[in-house]
Design a protein around this motif. Structure first.
Motif, PDB file in Angstrom:
ATOM      1  N   ALA A 100       0.837  -1.186   0.000  1.00 30.72           N
ATOM      2  CA  ALA A 100       0.000   0.000   0.000  1.00 30.72           C
ATOM      3  C   ALA A 100       0.880   1.247   0.000  1.00 30.72           C
ATOM      4  N   VAL A 101       0.475   2.260  -0.765  1.00 27.48           N
ATOM      5  CA  VAL A 101       1.245   3.494  -0.869  1.00 27.48           C
ATOM      6  C   VAL A 101       0.702   4.500   0.128  1.00 27.48           C
ATOM      7  N   ASP A 102       1.583   5.123   0.877  1.00 28.24           N
ATOM      8  CA  ASP A 102       1.188   6.216   1.749  1.00 28.24           C
ATOM      9  C   ASP A 102       1.449   7.503   0.967  1.00 28.24           C
ATOM     10  N   PHE A 103       0.377   8.235   0.652  1.00 33.92           N
ATOM     11  CA  PHE A 103       0.540   9.396  -0.231  1.00 33.92           C
ATOM     12  C   PHE A 103       1.323  10.530   0.427  1.00 33.92           C
ATOM     13  N   ARG A 104       1.311  10.591   1.748  1.00 35.16           N
ATOM     14  CA  ARG A 104       2.149  11.603   2.405  1.00 35.16           C
ATOM     15  C   ARG A 104       3.623  11.281   2.133  1.00 35.16           C
ATOM     16  N   ASP A 105       3.972   9.999   2.291  1.00 33.43           N
ATOM     17  CA  ASP A 105       5.358   9.605   2.026  1.00 33.43           C
ATOM     18  C   ASP A 105       5.714   9.798   0.550  1.00 33.43           C
ATOM     19  N   LEU A 106       4.787   9.421  -0.317  1.00 34.70           N
ATOM     20  CA  LEU A 106       5.065   9.541  -1.754  1.00 34.70           C
ATOM     21  C   LEU A 106       5.308  10.999  -2.122  1.00 34.70           C
TER      22      LEU A 106
END
Lengths: 762, 82
Positions: A100-106
């Motif tokens: 799963a992608v964390d959009f804050r991290d991305l």
């Protein structure tokens, strides 16, 4: 049974397909060999600016300030962005290429905010009228860094006194929850039975440690994008990716825009292998374009690709395996720690789940740790995580076989999982073809070919899940009776050809009368990324469903023209035929040319969330020669057997099998990220980051095994990933056979092999 | 009755329970029942980071999938490939 290289072993009776299983020249082949195909960097637009990205020279530093005023004052510079121009996102998970992608991290990976976390981390970008002006502008940006201690090695990153990358990250999956932050993002465990009792029952136990290094996917085409954001806020993005819908979704999330504002047009893609399942420069170009009011193009250099985009993890692993005298595995224990790079999300969990998936083991305890460190955030790479774990498990299994005096293929058969057995990761297997891949290798002449001095042979197996997910397709019947087949899946492995073949089979028309098209985000329904070995399965199912709707419509048109009931019309060999045979059949061309009179153009779409993906297994055999003077390993011969379910286009199945092996050979023998003491990558170019080329390799012989997947109309299993799982262990086992040295560290480069030989001789 | 199996991570929420039997028509009703028995589990199972395997077939976004009466159900991490 004797199996020749290049063979296809079909388990079920021949289904008698006309097109599926044939080898037509790929539809996009001419464009690609003549240079007419348009890749990401090929597009130029009037008034287009050139973008460039400022990247951190430090592995870990706090950004005290960024002063862009001098750059902004330059006449040729039209826009500058920093992390402050991106919205402050909350942690939010979405589907990604790996986990799963964390959009804050991305978002913070695309453009740093507060801290830079690796050398190469983007922290500002400019758009200027020329590249020279853009580079000058980057030099004019003043950044005040507070350099922080950094950590790259995975075990050092796990240490209690390690420099912490994220003060708000607490290890998930442990009880009690930790009170202090650390670099360990999460822990996962898979367990069954009583491990202690299992090892007590074992006649032989082998325990070893393994180390692997980060390696890059090494696609030949760097990331490239052109973005044109208009005054109305609508943005058109041309780029090379493994999923243009992913680019739309991720760009919208990172910029706080609506996906409907963005149209992404897929360029041809010069390789991805998982590395293009996320965004880097696409949101940056879109934002620069909005600021400048002109199109902006960004093309990464090779150095930027190495330093600014995801490799896959390096790792530390400990594996213990026990077996009875008869070869039956009775217990396994593993500890795996994978580097995630700057943000959480290494593929360690999949490494844990896959490493013993080919085997029926009653007792095991497998533990994985996802560890952040100061290197680029890892990205998916073919069967993410699985090759790393398999290097350890398949090497230890080889040692068990040797200790017991059992043939290495035979021990795999003794322990092979089959339909109905419970996988290490929990569920029972549906129909699978692991055993068949092992038996296929036993049948090859390679298996019994003699070896010379300093030569050795090794085998290894591997597993990958394969996935389904969302796909869409639209089929149009053209005026000449041919068909256009539009999908939303970028073609990274010959999928246009396989879509055309399935459409030809369904419609009953010649495959060269099918035009397969990869359509943009506004011309076809939503489609998930090309990844997870899912396209031929999932997008293929959408194509098949759309074609069946078209055939139903063609039959209805014929019934109308003949003034008969629908059940009087059948579809045979691309023609409508009356069941009594008393009327001349109607071809697609005749039906299409009459379509205005029978209801209008003939077209159909299908969208689905594909279920039924079939698991993939591969077993491989490798011969090497080791130079005892230099430690150099030469691959002499290589055979790979893989269950493809049903090979729609056997040449491209073979290409996927060979490609996986070749990347595995590079991973096994030469490739690695080398960091200096400051955490700076020392080999960010193909001269120093040594990937194998054709002249380094023998022909990779293939044996396609077809155990049809009951979850697909033609029996397809994904083939793109599992081929990279066994090579490193197969090579390590062959090197052992040649030298008597067990190498537990990748890459097995000449200095390491030579050191092992010399140590062995002492 | 479908049999639901919990891996190591979920057993931390179920208090160590490894397997339960449940009657549920769909994954959604199965999750609701799990949440009733193990408060908090529903939120975990319904999150985007979880996939479900029904009789060996791994699915994402499976909330409305039917659950056969004698199915084996496992919850796994959501996965993707390269």
């Amino acid at each position: 049974m004797t199996t020749t290289a290049g063979a296809k072993i079909t388990v079920d009776p021949d289904p008698g397909y006309k097109w599926v299983g044939t080898r037509p020249v790929r539809h996009d082949g001419l464009d690609k060999v003549t240079g007419r195909a348009r890749f990401g960097a090929d597009l130029s637009l009037p008034g287009m600016l050139i973008g460039a990205v400022l990247r951190s020279p430090h592995a870990h530093a706090r950004i005290r300030s960024i002063d862009t005023s001098a750059a902004e004052a330059m006449e040729e510079v039209k826009a500058v962005v920093t992390g402050a121009d991106f919205p402050m996102l909350e942690s939010e998970e979405g589907a990604g290429g790996e986990e799963a992608v964390d959009f804050r991290d991305l978002c913070r990976n695309v453009m740093a905010r507060d801290k830079v976390l690796y050398e190469g981390h983007a922290l500002a970008a400019v758009a200027a009228v020329t590249r020279r002006a853009a580079l000058a502008a980057l030099e004019a940006i003043e950044v005040d860094y507070e350099v922080l201690p950094h950590v790259v090695d995975v075990e050092e990153a796990m240490a209690p006194d390690a420099p912490v990358l994220h003060e708000d990250m607490f290890t998930a999956g442990v009880d009690p929850a930790p009170e202090a932050p650390s670099n360990i993002a999460s822990r996962c465990v898979y367990e069954r039975g009583d491990v202690e009792k299992g090892f007590a029952e074992a006649d032989v136990v082998v325990e070893r440690e393994f180390t692997t290094r980060p390696v890059h996917q090494g696609y030949i085409e760097p990331h490239a994008v052109v973005a044109d954001t208009g005054e109305d806020g609508r943005s058109v993005i041309w780029c090379s990716s493994q999923g243009h819908f992913m680019v739309r979704t991720f760009t919208a999330k990172l910029l706080g825009w609506s996906p409907s504002q963005i149209k992404v047009i897929p360029a041809e893609i010069g390789g991805g292998f998982g590395g293009k399942t996320t965004v880097y420069v696409e949101p940056v170009a879109a934002l620069l374009s909005r600021k400048a009011g002109r199109p902006v193009k960004i093309v990464m250099t090779r150095g930027e690709v190495f330093k600014g985009t995801g490799p896959t993890s390096g790792s530390k692993m400990r594996v213990k395996l026990g077996a009875r005298r008869d070869g039956k595995l009775v217990a396994a224990e593993a500890w795996l720690a994978y580097q995630a790079g700057a943000f959480k999300g290494s593929p360690v969990q999949m490494g844990v789940m896959c490493m013993f998936a080919p085997y029926d083991i009653p007792n095991f305890f497998l533990e994985g740790f996802d560890v952040v460190n100061n290197m680029p955030k890892t990205a998916a790479y073919r069967a993410p995580g699985a090759p790393i774990g398999a290097f350890a498990s398949e090497t230890v299994l080889d040692e068990i076989a040797e200790e017991l005096g059992i043939d290495p293929l035979e021990i795999r058969l003794i322990n092979a999982v089959e339909e109905g057995m419970t996988a290490v990761y929990g569920p029972r297997y549906r129909r699978i073809g692991f055993r068949e891949t092992v038996e296929a290798l036993q049948g090859t002449p390679h298996y019994s070919a003699p070896l010379g001095s300093n030569q050795g042979r090794g085998v290894a197996s591997g597993f990958w899940f394969n996935f389904g997910s969302n796909s869409s397709a639209t089929v149009h019947i053209n005026e000449d009776g041919g068909a256009s087949v539009m999908t939303g899946s970028p073609d990274i492995g010959g999928s246009r050809a396989s879509m055309a073949l399935m459409a030809a089979e369904e419609l009953g028309i010649d495959v060269y009368r099918i035009t397969p098209i990869v359509a943009d985000t506004e011309s076809v329904g939503f489609t998930d990324m090309t990844g997870g070995s899912r396209v031929t399965h999932a997008t293929g199912m959408a194509v098949i469903e759309a074609c069946r709707k078209v055939v139903a419509d063609l039959r209805a048109r014929a019934a109308m023209m003949w003034d008969v009931d629908l059940d009087q019309v059948e579809w045979v060999d691309g023609r409508a035929q009356h069941v009594d045979g008393d009327r001349a059949p109607l071809t697609t061309e005749e039906l299409s040319s009459a379509s205005a009179k029978t209801g209008g153009p003939i077209t159909a779409s299908a969208s689905l969330n594909a279920r039924g993906a079939g698991a993939a297994f591969s077993t491989q055999m490798c011969d090497v020669e080791v130079d005892p003077q230099t430690g150099a390993v030469t691959i002499l011969r290589y055979t790979t057997a893989q269950d493809a379910g049903r090979a729609i286009h056997p040449s491209y199945v073979e290409g996927q099998m060979q490609g996986g092996v070749v990347q595995g050979i590079g991973w096994g023998l030469n490739e690695e990220y080398i960091f200096d003491p400051d955490g700076v990558m020392e080999n960010p170019g193909f001269l120093d980051y040594r990937m194998p080329v054709a002249s380094d390799l023998p022909m990779i012989d293939t044996v396609i095994v077809e155990v049809p997947n009951p979850g697909h109309p033609y029996g397809v299993r994904g083939v793109g990933e599992v081929g990279i799982v066994p090579p490193m262990a197969a090579i390590a086992n062959a090197v052992y056979d040649a030298t008597g040295c067990r190498l537990g560290e990748l890459p097995m480069s000449p200095p390491k092999v030579l050191a092992a030989i010399e140590a062995n001789g002492d | 009755m479908a049999r639901v199996f919990f891996g190591s991570a979920l057993r931390r929420v179920t208090g160590g329970v490894e397997e339960v039997e449940v009657e549920a028509a769909t994954v959604r009703s199965l999750i609701a029942e799990m949440d009733r028995r193990f408060p908090g589990l529903g939120e975990r199972l319904a999150s985007g980071g979880v996939a479900v395997a029904i009789d060996g077939e791994i699915m994402t976004d499976a909330l409305y999938e039917p659950v056969p009466a004698d199915a084996e159900v496992h919850f796994l991490p959501a996965m993707g490939g390269g």
